[in-house]
Design a protein around this motif. Structure first.
Motif, mmCIF file in Angstrom:
data_model
loop_
_atom_site.group_PDB
_atom_site.id
_atom_site.type_symbol
_atom_site.label_atom_id
_atom_site.label_comp_id
_atom_site.label_asym_id
_atom_site.label_seq_id
_atom_site.Cartn_x
_atom_site.Cartn_y
_atom_site.Cartn_z
ATOM 1 N N THR A 1 11.386 11.571 11.089
ATOM 2 C CA THR A 1 12.660 12.265 11.304
ATOM 3 C C THR A 1 13.824 11.589 10.588
ATOM 4 O OG1 THR A 1 13.188 11.030 13.301
ATOM 5 C CG2 THR A 1 11.925 13.061 13.606
ATOM 6 N N LEU A 2 13.588 10.388 10.039
ATOM 7 C CA LEU A 2 14.688 9.659 9.387
ATOM 8 C C LEU A 2 14.434 9.465 7.898
ATOM 9 C CD1 LEU A 2 15.251 6.813 12.037
ATOM 10 C CD2 LEU A 2 16.362 9.047 11.946
ATOM 11 N N GLY A 3 13.285 9.916 7.423
ATOM 12 C CA GLY A 3 12.952 9.732 6.018
ATOM 13 C C GLY A 3 11.456 9.548 5.861
ATOM 14 N N ILE A 4 11.049 9.300 4.626
ATOM 15 C CA ILE A 4 9.617 9.283 4.303
ATOM 16 C C ILE A 4 9.242 7.956 3.684
ATOM 17 C CG2 ILE A 4 7.870 10.415 2.840
ATOM 18 C CD1 ILE A 4 10.155 12.780 3.154
ATOM 19 N N VAL A 5 8.271 7.306 4.249
ATOM 20 C CA VAL A 5 7.815 6.023 3.726
ATOM 21 C C VAL A 5 6.904 6.282 2.536
ATOM 22 C CG1 VAL A 5 6.411 3.986 4.247
ATOM 23 C CG2 VAL A 5 7.980 4.902 5.974
ATOM 24 N N THR A 6 7.201 5.644 1.405
ATOM 25 C CA THR A 6 6.369 5.851 0.212
ATOM 26 C C THR A 6 5.628 4.572 -0.207
ATOM 27 O OG1 THR A 6 8.422 5.609 -1.019
ATOM 28 C CG2 THR A 6 7.535 7.837 -0.818
ATOM 29 N N ARG A 7 6.012 3.460 0.371
ATOM 30 C CA ARG A 7 5.293 2.223 0.077
ATOM 31 C C ARG A 7 5.546 1.241 1.232
ATOM 32 N NH1 ARG A 7 4.786 -1.016 -5.555
ATOM 33 N NH2 ARG A 7 4.808 1.085 -6.359
ATOM 34 N N ALA A 8 4.504 0.474 1.581
ATOM 35 C CA ALA A 8 4.678 -0.477 2.691
ATOM 36 C C ALA A 8 4.109 -1.829 2.312
ATOM 37 C CB ALA A 8 3.975 0.053 3.933
ATOM 38 N N TRP A 9 4.835 -2.866 2.667
ATOM 39 C CA TRP A 9 4.397 -4.248 2.492
ATOM 40 C C TRP A 9 3.932 -4.694 3.884
ATOM 41 C CZ3 TRP A 9 7.868 -1.830 -0.402
ATOM 42 C CH2 TRP A 9 8.009 -2.158 -1.752
ATOM 43 N N LEU B 1 9.635 -1.912 3.679
ATOM 44 C CA LEU B 1 9.277 -0.503 3.453
ATOM 45 C C LEU B 1 10.102 0.067 2.313
ATOM 46 C CD1 LEU B 1 9.234 1.079 7.053
ATOM 47 C CD2 LEU B 1 7.257 0.474 5.632
ATOM 48 N N GLU B 2 9.448 0.908 1.523
ATOM 49 C CA GLU B 2 10.192 1.761 0.585
ATOM 50 C C GLU B 2 10.277 3.126 1.254
ATOM 51 O OE1 GLU B 2 9.426 2.114 -3.966
ATOM 52 O OE2 GLU B 2 8.411 3.818 -3.015
ATOM 53 N N VAL B 3 11.504 3.650 1.306
ATOM 54 C CA VAL B 3 11.742 4.881 2.056
ATOM 55 C C VAL B 3 12.492 5.870 1.180
ATOM 56 C CG1 VAL B 3 13.005 5.822 4.049
ATOM 57 C CG2 VAL B 3 11.894 3.599 4.237
ATOM 58 N N VAL B 4 12.080 7.136 1.209
ATOM 59 C CA VAL B 4 12.881 8.192 0.583
ATOM 60 C C VAL B 4 13.709 8.813 1.716
ATOM 61 C CG1 VAL B 4 12.847 10.402 -0.615
ATOM 62 C CG2 VAL B 4 11.203 8.624 -1.233
ATOM 63 N N THR B 5 15.015 8.761 1.579
ATOM 64 C CA THR B 5 15.888 9.250 2.653
ATOM 65 C C THR B 5 15.862 10.784 2.680
ATOM 66 O OG1 THR B 5 17.870 9.519 1.304
ATOM 67 C CG2 THR B 5 17.430 7.291 2.167
ATOM 68 N N PRO B 6 16.351 11.386 3.762
ATOM 69 C CA PRO B 6 16.343 12.852 3.837
ATOM 70 C C PRO B 6 17.171 13.519 2.735
ATOM 71 C CG PRO B 6 16.640 11.911 6.016
ATOM 72 C CD PRO B 6 16.738 10.766 5.050
ATOM 73 N N GLU B 7 17.971 12.730 2.012
ATOM 74 C CA GLU B 7 18.729 13.298 0.895
ATOM 75 C C GLU B 7 18.063 12.997 -0.452
ATOM 76 O OE1 GLU B 7 21.953 11.258 2.320
ATOM 77 O OE2 GLU B 7 22.506 12.823 3.731
ATOM 78 N N VAL C 1 0.823 -1.218 0.000
ATOM 79 C CA VAL C 1 0.000 0.000 0.000
ATOM 80 C C VAL C 1 0.852 1.259 0.000
ATOM 81 C CG1 VAL C 1 -1.788 -1.197 1.346
ATOM 82 C CG2 VAL C 1 -0.140 0.236 2.542
ATOM 83 N N GLU C 2 0.203 2.363 -0.399
ATOM 84 C CA GLU C 2 0.835 3.680 -0.276
ATOM 85 C C GLU C 2 0.533 4.238 1.115
ATOM 86 O OE1 GLU C 2 1.157 5.192 -4.889
ATOM 87 O OE2 GLU C 2 -0.466 6.022 -3.671
#
Ligand SMILES: Cc1cc2nc3c(=O)[nH]c(=O)nc-3n(C[C@H](O)[C@H](O)[C@H](O)COP(=O)(O)OP(=O)(O)OC[C@H]3O[C@@H](n4cnc5c(N)ncnc54)[C@H](O)[C@@H]3O)c2cc1C
Length: 679
Positions: A201-209, A170-176, A112-113
C-alpha cells in the motif's frame, strides 16, 4: 472502479515497456488474478507481467498519471485478501523478477529480486553454509517480496526475528514511480522498516538486501507430548521465562496431530492432547544437550507424558513433516480452511486457547489448533465448505470472536498474515479512531492519490456492532502531564523543544519552549514470564539496565549515556528496532497514540513504531516504550553485549520525511528547526 477505456490511451506505452505479450486483458488471465489464498474475490481490468525490475518505475509513472489503481502481486499465498484488486485496475505480476544478484558471505547479505521464492533462496545459501531466517510454512512457494509485503514469520523467527528484523536495505518504487533506496541505518525516521508489512500500500519493493546467517553446527530437535493443552502451554511459558531461546517452539493440538498422522508416526501415548516441537541450535554440543535436558525437566514438571529427542536427521525431518503437514492434512478434510492468526502475550496462551476452543464449539465448527507457541501466535485452522453460505457466516463470526478474545487478553489481530481486506473491520476493534486516522495519514503521506493497493488494511467504516471496549491508554501521571501541556501549547501555537537527557540544543537559539522529559523515568511494567519491560522515555539506558539486572534480566542494548526515548528518537543504536514492541506517543496536538504492546509479533496496521526510530522528536514525543528483554542467565547469548553505533548521524530531511512531518505535525510545533524555520 476505473473503466477499461482508460487503458486505451496508455496501452501502447505500457506495451513498449513490458512487451505486448505482457499486457493481458484476456478473460483467462483476469479470472486467474481475481483471487488469492484468502476468501475475497474481485476482477482486475488488466494484468501486467514484468520481466525486468527496471520496468516497474516507468510503468507506475504511467499508471499514476492515468489514475489507474495497481496491486503488486507475487505468489498470492497471503491469507488476508491482500492481492485482490478491490478497485479494479492493474495487477502487477512481479513473479518473474527472480534474480539472486549477489550472495555476500563476508558482509552477510544476499541481494535479491522480489520474486525469488523463499525456499529457492535457502537452497542457494545452503552450499555457502548460510541461511535466511524467515521460514514461513508456505516457503516452497511464497516469495521474498510477498514475505516483505506481509512481514512474514515462521517457526525459527522465535530466535532470529521476523522478516523486518532480517532486512538490511530495500529498493522501493513509490506510488508515484520514483525509485528510492532505504536502509534502517539511514539517519532520520526508519522508512525501510516502515515499508515492511505495508502490504503493497506504500509502494513496490524491487530489490532487497537480506541479512544472512551462518548455519549453526548443531541442531537438537525434541518432541514433548501432554495429555492436556493447558499443561503444554504452561511448559511453553516456563521454557521462555527460564531464559532458554529455542530456534523454534511450535505446538499442535490433538486434531492437528490426528490429521497429520502424528500419533502413529511417533507412537504417542493414548490420550495425547498436545505436542510441542522444540528445536535448539548452536555450535556447542554439550551446551545444547544440557539445554535440552533442562527443557525435558520443565516439560516433566508440567506433566508431559512423552519426551523424545531426534537422534538422526531422518527423525528430525519426521517431526517437522508432522508439523508442516498439519495444514495440508486439514485442507484435505474439507473444501476450505480459514487460518486465523491472533496473537497474545505468551503467558496468556492458556486463556486464549480455552476461549478459542469454547468459541469453536459454540459455533459447531471443526478446527485444529496449530501455533507458533513461543511467539504467542495462534493459528486455528477452521475447515468448512465455502458453498454453504450459512457455514461461511458461522466461520467468519467465530473468526471474529477469536480475534476479539485475543484483543481482550492484551493481544492483537494478526501476527504474520496481515490485514488485507479480510481483517479491515477488526482494525476498529483494536485501535481507537484517532489511531486509525493516524494510520490513514501515513498512507496519505506516501500515496496521496490512493492508487497503491487501495482499500487495504484500514477499515472503510467503523462497525459499532462489533465494538469491543478498548482499555483507555494506560498512561502514567507524568505522561498525562505532558499531554495536558502539549494541548495548551497547541492552542496558543507555542513551539516546543523536546528535552531528552542528552539534548544539547538551546531553547533560546530557536525561540521554542523547552519540555523536559527527564522526570518520566519510571519502570512501568516488568513481565517476567513474557520477557518484556515497559519504561518511561526519560529513564537513562544505564539505569534501566541496572534495574533489570537487579531483577535477573538484561536489555540487549549497549550501555549508552542517553535516555531510552532519546536513544530511540536519535537512533543512536539502530538495532533497537528489533527489541521495540510498543510505544506510547504524545502527538503535537496533545493526543496520545498507543502503538504496539506486549505481543512479540504484530502486523496489524502500519509498523509506525519503527517510524519513531530516528524521528528526533519532530513527529511526536515518545512517552514510554515496551521492549523485549532477556533473562540475565542466558549466558553466552551474543545479544547480551551488543556493540552499537553510539553517535546519531547528521540528518538532512528529504521528501518523505517532510511529507510525514506535514501530516503528523502540520503546524511544525515539535523541534521545529529540524524541518526548517523556528516560527
Ligand atoms: C499453507 C500456507 C501456509 C502459510 N504459512 C505462513 C507462515 O508460516 N508464516 C507467514 O508469515 N505466512 C504464512 N502464510 C501466508 C503467506 O504465505 C505469506 O503472507 C507470504 O509472505 C505471502 O507471499 P506471496 O509471495 O504469496 O505474496 P502475495 O500473497 O502475492 O503478496 C502478499 C502481499 O504483499 C504485497 N506485495 C507483493 N509484492 C510486493 C512487492 N514487490 N512490494 C511490496 N508489496 C508487495 C501484495 O500486494 C500483498 O499485499 C501461509 C500461507 C499458506 C497458504
Amino acid at each position: 472502479m476505473f473503466k477499461l477505456d482508460k487503458l486505451g490511451p496508455i496501452r501502447q506505452s505500457l506495451e513498449a515497456i513490458v512487451g505486448p505479450e505482457n499486457v493481458r486483458t484476456d478473460e483467462a488471465e483476469i479470472l486467474m488474478y481475481s483471487y488469492d489464498a484468502g476468501m475475497a474475490r474481485a476482477r482486475p481490468e488488466v494484468v501486467l507481467r514484468f520481466t525486468a525490475a527496471d520496468q516497474v518505475a516507468p510503468v507506475i509513472k504511467i499508471l499514476h498519471a492515468a489514475a489507474i489503481p495497481f496491486v503488486p502481486r507475487l505468489a498470492g499465498t497471503n491469507l488476508s485478501g491482500g492481492t485482490i484488486a478491490l478497485k479494479g485496475g492493474a495487477i502487477l505480476n512481479l513473479s518473474a523478477l527472480k534474480k539472486i544478484h549477489r550472495i555476500d558471505t563476508e558482509n552477510r547479505v544476499a541481494v535479491v529480486e522480489p520474486g525469488v521464492v523463499n525456499l529457492e533462496l535457502q537452497n542457494a545459501l545452503a552450499p555457502f553454509g548460510f541461511f535466511y531466517a524467515p521460514d514461513p510454512a508456505s516457503q516452497k512457494v511464497s516469495t521474498i517480496g510477498g514475505n516483505i509485503g506481509e512481514n512474514a514469520g515462521g517457526p525459527q523467527c522465535l530466535k532470529y526475528g521476523v522478516t523486518s528484523d532480517n532486512v538490511e536495505k530495500l529498493e522501493v518504487v513509490t506510488p508515484e514511480g520514483e525509485v528510492k533506496t532505504w536502509s534502517y541505518r539511514d539517519p532520520g525516521p526508519d522508512l525501510m522498516s516502515f515499508m515492511i508489512g505495508s502490504e503493497g500500500t506504500l509502494g513496490i519493493v524491487t530489490r532487497a538486501w537480506l541479512k544472512i546467517i551462518k548455519k549453526p553446527e548443531y541442531l537438537q530437535t525434541s518432541a514433548a507430548a501432554f495429555s492436556s493443552l493447558d499443561n503444554a502451554m504452561l511448559a511453553v511459558t516456563k521454557i521462555i521465562s527460564s531464559g532458554i531461546v529455542p530456534r523454534a517452539l511450535e505446538a499442535m493440538d490433538s486434531v492437528s496431530l490426528e490429521a497429520a498422522g502424528g500419533n502413529s508416526k511417533l507412537s504417542l501415548p493414548n490420550g495425547t492432547e498436545a505436542l510441542l516441537i522444540i528445536e535448539l541450535d548452536g555450535n556447542d554440543r554439550t551446551r545444547l544437550k544440557e539445554t535440552a535436558e533442562r527443557i525435558e525437566t520443565i516439560c516433566a514438571q508440567n506433566s508431559s507424558t512423552y519426551f523424545k529427542t531426534a537422534g538422526t536427521e531422518e527423525e528430525r525431518e519426521t517431526l517437522w513433516a508432522i508439523r508442516k503437514g498439519a495444514y495440508p492434512a486439514m485442507a484435505r478434510l474439507a473444501p476450505n480452511v480459514l487460518v486465523e492468526d491472533g496473537v497474545v502475550p505468551r503467558p496468556k496462551l492458556p486463556e486464549a486457547l480455552k476461549e478459542t476452543r469454547e468459541i469453536l464449539s459454540s459455533y459447531k465448527l471443526t478446527a485444529s489448533l496449530l501455533f507458533h507457541a513461543g511467539d504467542g501466535n495462534l493459528h486455528p485452522n477452521i475447515i468448512f465448505d465455502g458453498r454453504d453460505m450459512q457455514e461461511v457466516k458461522r466461520v467468519k463470526k467465530a473468526g471474529y470472536e477469536i480475534l476479539k478474545s485475543c484483543i481482550r487478553l492484551g493481544g492483537t489481530i494478526s501476527g504474520e498474515h496481515g490485514i488485507g481486506v479480510e481483517k479491515r473491520v477488526a482494525m476498529a476493534w483494536l485501535y481507537d479512531p484517532k489511531t486509525l486516522y493516524f494510520f490513514k495519514s501515513l498512507k496519505t503521506a506516501f500515496d496521496p492519490e490512493g492508487l497503491s493497493n487501495p482499500d487495504k488494511i484500514l477499515p472503510i467504516s467503523v462497525d459499532n456492532r462489533h465494538q469491543v471496549p478498548v482499555a483507555p491508554a494506560d498512561l502514567s501521571a507524568g505522561a498525562k502531564t505532558i499531554l495536558d501541556e502539549l494541548r495548551l501549547r497547541a492552542k496558543s501555537g507555542t513551539k516546543t523543544l523536546v528535552l531528552g537527557s542528552g539534548t544539547k540544543i538551546k531553547a533560546s537559539a530557536h525561540k521554542v519552549r523547552p519540555l523536559r522529559l527527564k522526570n518520566l523515568n519510571k519502570l512501568l511494567d516488568l513481565d517476567r514470564e513474557n520477557l518484556t519491560v515497559k519504561a518511561e522515555a526519560g529513564i537513562k539506558i544505564t539505569e534501566l539496565k541496572r534495574q533489570l539486572r537487579e531483577q535477573g534480566f538484561a536489555l540487549a542494548v549497549p550501555g549508552l549515556e542517553g535516555s531510552l526515548g532519546g536513544t530511540i528518537a536519535a537512533k543512536t543504536f539502530p538495532e533497537i528496532r528489533s527489541l521495540l514492541l510498543g510505544l506510547d506517543i504524545a502527538m503535537a496536538d496533545g493526543t496520545a497514540l498507543v502503538l504496539g504492546g506486549k505481543t512479540v509479533k504484530n502486523v496489524a496496521g502500519y509498523d509506525a513504531v519503527k517510524l519513531f526510530c530516528g524521528s528526533l522528536g519532530a513527529y511526536g514525543i515518545i512517552l514510554s516504550a515496551t521492549l523485549k528483554i532477556l533473562a540475565a542467565d542466558s549466558a553466552g547469548d551474543p545479544r547480551l553485549e551488543p556493540s552499537g553505533e553510539k553517535k546519531a548521524l547528521a540528518f538532512e530531511p528529504r521528501d518523505y520525511h517532510y511529507r510525514l512531518k506535514k501530516v503528523l505535525d502540520p503546524e511544525n510545533l515539535l523541534n521545529p528547526w529540524i524541518y526548517g524555520g523556528t516560527g
